[in-house]
Design a protein around this motif. Structure first.
Motif, mmCIF file in Angstrom:
data_model
loop_
_atom_site.group_PDB
_atom_site.id
_atom_site.type_symbol
_atom_site.label_atom_id
_atom_site.label_comp_id
_atom_site.label_asym_id
_atom_site.label_seq_id
_atom_site.Cartn_x
_atom_site.Cartn_y
_atom_site.Cartn_z
ATOM 1 N N GLY A 32 24.464 -67.594 -25.979
ATOM 2 C CA GLY A 32 25.629 -68.218 -26.578
ATOM 3 C C GLY A 32 26.507 -67.174 -27.245
ATOM 4 O O GLY A 32 27.041 -66.273 -26.597
ATOM 5 N N ALA A 33 26.618 -67.271 -28.585
ATOM 6 C CA ALA A 33 27.476 -66.352 -29.338
ATOM 7 C C ALA A 33 26.764 -65.070 -29.744
ATOM 8 O O ALA A 33 27.370 -64.196 -30.362
ATOM 9 C CB ALA A 33 28.023 -67.056 -30.579
ATOM 10 N N HIS A 34 25.483 -64.950 -29.413
ATOM 11 C CA HIS A 34 24.712 -63.760 -29.796
ATOM 12 C C HIS A 34 24.398 -62.923 -28.558
ATOM 13 O O HIS A 34 24.095 -63.456 -27.480
ATOM 14 C CB HIS A 34 23.407 -64.157 -30.480
ATOM 15 N N LEU A 35 24.424 -61.597 -28.721
ATOM 16 C CA LEU A 35 24.049 -60.668 -27.655
ATOM 17 C C LEU A 35 22.926 -59.759 -28.141
ATOM 18 O O LEU A 35 22.959 -59.274 -29.273
ATOM 19 C CB LEU A 35 25.237 -59.798 -27.243
ATOM 20 N N THR A 36 21.948 -59.528 -27.285
ATOM 21 C CA THR A 36 20.924 -58.516 -27.538
ATOM 22 C C THR A 36 21.075 -57.424 -26.491
ATOM 23 O O THR A 36 21.114 -57.702 -25.299
ATOM 24 C CB THR A 36 19.513 -59.113 -27.484
ATOM 25 N N LEU A 37 21.189 -56.171 -26.960
ATOM 26 C CA LEU A 37 21.447 -55.041 -26.072
ATOM 27 C C LEU A 37 20.293 -54.059 -26.087
ATOM 28 O O LEU A 37 19.666 -53.836 -27.131
ATOM 29 C CB LEU A 37 22.723 -54.288 -26.490
ATOM 30 N N GLN A 38 20.048 -53.475 -24.930
ATOM 31 C CA GLN A 38 19.143 -52.335 -24.806
ATOM 32 C C GLN A 38 19.935 -51.168 -24.221
ATOM 33 O O GLN A 38 20.437 -51.268 -23.100
ATOM 34 C CB GLN A 38 17.954 -52.661 -23.906
ATOM 35 N N LEU A 39 20.078 -50.097 -25.010
ATOM 36 C CA LEU A 39 20.738 -48.880 -24.554
ATOM 37 C C LEU A 39 19.635 -47.894 -24.197
ATOM 38 O O LEU A 39 19.097 -47.202 -25.052
ATOM 39 C CB LEU A 39 21.660 -48.317 -25.642
ATOM 40 N N GLY A 40 19.284 -47.836 -22.913
ATOM 41 C CA GLY A 40 18.088 -47.113 -22.490
ATOM 42 C C GLY A 40 18.286 -45.665 -22.121
ATOM 43 O O GLY A 40 17.324 -44.996 -21.748
ATOM 44 N N THR A 41 19.519 -45.158 -22.212
ATOM 45 C CA THR A 41 19.779 -43.771 -21.853
ATOM 46 C C THR A 41 20.652 -43.104 -22.910
ATOM 47 O O THR A 41 21.371 -43.773 -23.657
ATOM 48 C CB THR A 41 20.505 -43.668 -20.493
ATOM 49 N N ALA A 42 20.605 -41.785 -22.917
ATOM 50 C CA ALA A 42 21.456 -41.030 -23.838
ATOM 51 C C ALA A 42 22.924 -41.291 -23.551
ATOM 52 O O ALA A 42 23.761 -41.323 -24.460
ATOM 53 C CB ALA A 42 21.148 -39.539 -23.729
ATOM 54 N N LEU A 101 15.546 -40.636 -27.721
ATOM 55 C CA LEU A 101 16.385 -41.433 -28.614
ATOM 56 C C LEU A 101 15.550 -42.156 -29.658
ATOM 57 O O LEU A 101 14.358 -42.435 -29.455
ATOM 58 C CB LEU A 101 17.183 -42.463 -27.802
ATOM 59 N N SER A 102 16.176 -42.512 -30.762
ATOM 60 C CA SER A 102 15.512 -43.271 -31.820
ATOM 61 C C SER A 102 15.114 -44.646 -31.316
ATOM 62 O O SER A 102 15.829 -45.265 -30.512
ATOM 63 C CB SER A 102 16.461 -43.432 -33.024
ATOM 64 N N ARG A 103 13.978 -45.154 -31.809
ATOM 65 C CA ARG A 103 13.518 -46.487 -31.432
ATOM 66 C C ARG A 103 13.602 -47.466 -32.600
ATOM 67 O O ARG A 103 12.941 -48.497 -32.597
ATOM 68 C CB ARG A 103 12.111 -46.407 -30.857
ATOM 69 N N LEU A 104 14.428 -47.156 -33.585
ATOM 70 C CA LEU A 104 14.617 -48.051 -34.725
ATOM 71 C C LEU A 104 15.670 -49.100 -34.380
ATOM 72 O O LEU A 104 16.754 -48.776 -33.886
ATOM 73 C CB LEU A 104 15.051 -47.261 -35.964
ATOM 74 N N PHE A 162 20.614 -54.582 -31.392
ATOM 75 C CA PHE A 162 20.232 -53.493 -30.498
ATOM 76 C C PHE A 162 18.709 -53.383 -30.502
ATOM 77 O O PHE A 162 18.105 -52.996 -31.502
ATOM 78 C CB PHE A 162 20.879 -52.182 -30.942
ATOM 79 N N ASP A 163 18.099 -53.785 -29.391
ATOM 80 C CA ASP A 163 16.650 -53.703 -29.240
ATOM 81 C C ASP A 163 16.306 -52.288 -28.798
ATOM 82 O O ASP A 163 16.403 -51.955 -27.613
ATOM 83 C CB ASP A 163 16.179 -54.735 -28.216
ATOM 84 N N SER A 164 15.916 -51.470 -29.752
ATOM 85 C CA SER A 164 15.692 -50.050 -29.462
ATOM 86 C C SER A 164 14.230 -49.694 -29.243
ATOM 87 O O SER A 164 13.924 -48.556 -28.861
ATOM 88 C CB SER A 164 16.240 -49.191 -30.619
ATOM 89 N N ASP A 165 13.324 -50.644 -29.470
ATOM 90 C CA ASP A 165 11.902 -50.341 -29.342
ATOM 91 C C ASP A 165 11.466 -50.493 -27.887
ATOM 92 O O ASP A 165 10.674 -51.367 -27.538
ATOM 93 C CB ASP A 165 11.086 -51.252 -30.253
ATOM 94 N N ILE A 166 12.005 -49.633 -27.035
ATOM 95 C CA ILE A 166 11.680 -49.658 -25.606
ATOM 96 C C ILE A 166 11.269 -48.257 -25.167
ATOM 97 O O ILE A 166 11.809 -47.258 -25.646
ATOM 98 C CB ILE A 166 12.870 -50.162 -24.769
ATOM 99 N N PRO A 167 10.282 -48.160 -24.268
ATOM 100 C CA PRO A 167 9.793 -46.844 -23.854
ATOM 101 C C PRO A 167 10.885 -45.939 -23.288
ATOM 102 O O PRO A 167 10.825 -44.718 -23.453
ATOM 103 C CB PRO A 167 8.746 -47.185 -22.787
ATOM 104 N N ALA A 168 11.868 -46.522 -22.606
ATOM 105 C CA ALA A 168 12.914 -45.706 -21.981
ATOM 106 C C ALA A 168 13.637 -44.841 -23.007
ATOM 107 O O ALA A 168 13.987 -43.689 -22.720
ATOM 108 C CB ALA A 168 13.920 -46.608 -21.263
ATOM 109 N N ARG A 169 13.844 -45.360 -24.207
ATOM 110 C CA ARG A 169 14.533 -44.574 -25.229
ATOM 111 C C ARG A 169 13.674 -43.391 -25.673
ATOM 112 O O ARG A 169 14.185 -42.312 -25.961
ATOM 113 C CB ARG A 169 14.907 -45.457 -26.417
#
Length: 392
Positions: free
Chosen positions: A120-130, A166-169, A154-161
């Motif tokens: 809906g009005a919320h987005l969750t993003l994963q930025l998996g590359t530099a 990259l930071s996983r916080l 920003f869901d940063s707790d992913i192995p790709a980061r």
């Protein structure tokens, strides 16, 4: 824009349409990777100096380059990001009448390293590359223009980061809700916005859950690796007699109970907490039987070198699950590991059939939904397999 040069004969996969360049394919004598900053744009050249396209480079990663254009000298700038995101949005609006879907699926939408789920009005993003991390503000500006989100996480707790250095916080922007509500297949699911698995919900199984419900009427259902109950709740809402959820997360099981109460309040529900392999063995020892089972495990094969061990795990878990089926029972078994192809999943089912001495018939072959598009030149992007099988 500087150039990145490939070794001799390392251009064939790229010419066939693949978007990844591996560090061992680069002629580092001509173009040392260490000369590039993480996320820097470059023109990719073959060994003869012919341009193959434009990419972003990360010298710290095994996948050291990801192409975003087949033309040379094209920057991954705000204009291109907006253009690609607008195209992704238009494609989703062809498929879905409501704004609950995966809005961007990395390479499948020609934006390597970027994943966006829309609630809906919320987005969750994963930025998996530099490259995508360096363009965070540009991505947010494009999204604000296209979909006007009330909040972003920003869901940063992913192995790709981690692999990209990259930071996983985690981070967020706007008033991110504690819970999100997802409408799907006639149900409404409550999921945790910040504490849930991955981006909160697995949109990729939408069509497979709908097909699963075809066999639900009057069934005693077991939902293994249930998370918040996607398969089991959908079955209950379509006529199941009872549902048992099995998961290693108590918060996920609590949401399964909540989703059952909201969508199928009269259907008896049981939850089981613990390791699936162990608890399935306990169910077998207790003589329990189910007429409809969903088996949707996490990826057992995360790296190619783990393939043999992972295949053994898939065979074992499918045997355990199939052994709990009542005569004529139906098993929906899935794999989200791109290192396990559909044929190998089929062999896991055949292995269970042979071990149990019960003939099995394939009823349905499924994959990820259209909001998780597959790049035809990249088999890595066709990761989800689902098979629905009747054990006679």
């Amino acid at each position: 824009m500087r150039s990145l040069v490939l070794k001799k004969d390392e251009d064939r996969r790229i010419r066939a349409g693949h978007l990844w360049v591996f560090s061992n394919e680069v002629d580092t004598k001509k173009t040392p990777l260490t000369d590039f900053a993480p996320g820097e744009e470059a023109t990719l050249l073959d060994a003869r100096g012919k341009a193959l396209g434009s990419l972003c480079v990360n010298p710290a990663s095994l996948i050291c380059g990801r192409l975003h254009s087949k033309r040379p000298g094209i920057p991954l700038d705000e204009s291109l990001l907006r253009e690609r995101l607008a195209a992704a949005l238009a494609a989703r609006e062809q498929y879905f009448s409501e704004p609950w879907y995966r809005l961007c699926h990395g390479e499948g939408d020609y934006l390597p390293g970027l994943v966006i789920d829309r609630y809906g009005a919320h987005l969750t993003l994963q930025l998996g590359t530099a490259a995508m991390e360096a363009r965070r503000e540009l991505i947010v500006r494009a999204l604000e223009e296209l979909v006007h989100p009330a909040s972003l996480r920003f869901d940063s707790d992913i192995p790709a980061r981690g692999l990209e250095g990259l930071s996983r916080l985690p981070e967020s922007s706007g008033p991110v809700p504690e819970f999100l509500e997802v409408p799907e297949n006639g149900c409404r699911f409550t999921v945790a916005a910040a504490q849930g698995q991955k981006t909160g919900w697995f949109y990729d199984q939408r069509a497979n859950r709908r097909e699963f419900a075809r066999y639900a009427k009057g069934a005693d259902v077991l939902d293994i690796f249930s998370y918040v109950g996607g398969f089991g709740v959908t079955a209950a809402a379509h006529g199941a007699r009872s549902v048992t959820f099995l998961d290693a997360s108590e918060p996920a099981l609590a949401l399964s109970r909540r989703n059952m109460a909201a969508n199928a309040p009269g259907v008896p529900v049981e939850t089981m907490l613990g390791d699936a392999f162990q608890r399935l063995g306990e169910l077998a020892e207790a003589g329990r039987r189910f007429s409809l089972i969903s088996l949707d495990p996490p990826a057992f094969i995360k790296r190619r070198k783990d393939a043999a061990q992972g295949v053994a795990a898939y065979r074992k878990i499918n045997l355990l699950a199939a052994g709990l089926l009542a005569p004529g029972g139906v098993l929906a078994t899935s794999s989200c590991s791109h290192h396990l192809d559909g044929a190998e999943l089929g062999r896991s089912i055949a292995h269970a059939s042979a071990k149990l001495g019960r003939p099995a018939r394939l009823l349905y072959t499924g994959a990820q939904g259209p909001d998780h598009p597959v790049h035809v030149a990249m088999p890595e992007t066709a990761y989800l397999k689902c098979r629905i099988v009747r054990f006679d």
